[in-house]
Scaffold this motif. Structure first.
Motif, PDB file in Angstrom:
ATOM      1  N   VAL A  65      12.030  20.959 -21.329  1.00 49.45           N
ATOM      2  CA  VAL A  65      11.444  20.168 -22.410  1.00 49.45           C
ATOM      3  C   VAL A  65      10.947  18.822 -21.880  1.00 49.45           C
ATOM      4  CG1 VAL A  65      13.508  18.988 -23.289  1.00 49.45           C
ATOM      5  CG2 VAL A  65      11.693  19.621 -24.848  1.00 49.45           C
ATOM      6  N   ALA A  66      11.618  18.289 -20.865  1.00 51.11           N
ATOM      7  CA  ALA A  66      11.217  16.987 -20.313  1.00 51.11           C
ATOM      8  C   ALA A  66       9.804  17.036 -19.746  1.00 51.11           C
ATOM      9  CB  ALA A  66      12.211  16.545 -19.248  1.00 51.11           C
ATOM     10  N   SER A  67       9.504  18.068 -18.988  1.00 48.15           N
ATOM     11  CA  SER A  67       8.154  18.144 -18.417  1.00 48.15           C
ATOM     12  C   SER A  67       7.125  18.571 -19.447  1.00 48.15           C
ATOM     13  CB  SER A  67       8.129  19.093 -17.219  1.00 48.15           C
ATOM     14  OG  SER A  67       8.490  20.389 -17.603  1.00 48.15           O
ATOM     15  N   LYS A  68       7.504  19.460 -20.361  1.00 46.75           N
ATOM     16  CA  LYS A  68       6.550  19.933 -21.372  1.00 46.75           C
ATOM     17  C   LYS A  68       6.037  18.799 -22.246  1.00 46.75           C
ATOM     18  CE  LYS A  68       5.883  23.264 -25.081  1.00 46.75           C
ATOM     19  NZ  LYS A  68       4.688  23.914 -24.574  1.00 46.75           N
ATOM     20  N   PHE A  69       6.923  17.865 -22.629  1.00 49.09           N
ATOM     21  CA  PHE A  69       6.543  16.784 -23.539  1.00 49.09           C
ATOM     22  C   PHE A  69       6.569  15.400 -22.891  1.00 49.09           C
ATOM     23  CE2 PHE A  69       8.257  20.086 -26.437  1.00 49.09           C
ATOM     24  CZ  PHE A  69       7.086  20.349 -27.124  1.00 49.09           C
ATOM     25  N   SER A  70       6.628  15.341 -21.567  1.00 56.83           N
ATOM     26  CA  SER A  70       6.656  14.064 -20.831  1.00 56.83           C
ATOM     27  C   SER A  70       7.753  13.146 -21.364  1.00 56.83           C
ATOM     28  CB  SER A  70       5.297  13.358 -20.902  1.00 56.83           C
ATOM     29  OG  SER A  70       4.298  14.171 -20.334  1.00 56.83           O
TER      30      SER A  70
END
Length: 111
Positions: A65-70
């Protein structure tokens, strides 16, 4: 208080966003002290907006989720309208300002 749907995978997150015209994601981690204070306030605030659906994501369980939504810090609050991100708040949330933003948006996009 607003009902919360726990989202446990990227697929469930995508389905949640795509299946609700107005979807609000709350991303946090259990060890985050600020997160404990923000979620109850958010649930109370969103009671005013019945068409907005609230999803909860534990970033420890869904690390992607961290990379998907920055996402660089928690908590992160994201409002999506028809799959497009419209509002982003992170770490320290100013609830009065958030409420005003949501009221304006809700008047335009509610069912």
């Amino acid at each position: 208080m607003k009902e919360v749907t726990e989202l446990i995978s990227l697929d469930s997150i995508d389905n949640f966003i795509n299946n609700h015209k107005l979807s609000f994601l709350y991303i946090s981690k259990p060890e985050c002290v600020v997160c404990y204070a923000v979620l109850p306030q958010l649930r109370v605030l969103l009671e005013q907006f019945p068409s907005i659906k609230l999803g909860y994501i534990n970033a420890n369980n869904v690390e992607e989720v961290a990379s998907k939504f920055s996402v660089f810090t928690v908590p992160v609050l994201l409002l999506f309208i028809e799959g497009t991100e419209f509002v982003r708040e992170a770490r320290f949330v100013h609830f009065e300002q958030l409420e005003q933003k949501l009221k304006r948006i809700y008047q335009l996009y509610k069912d």
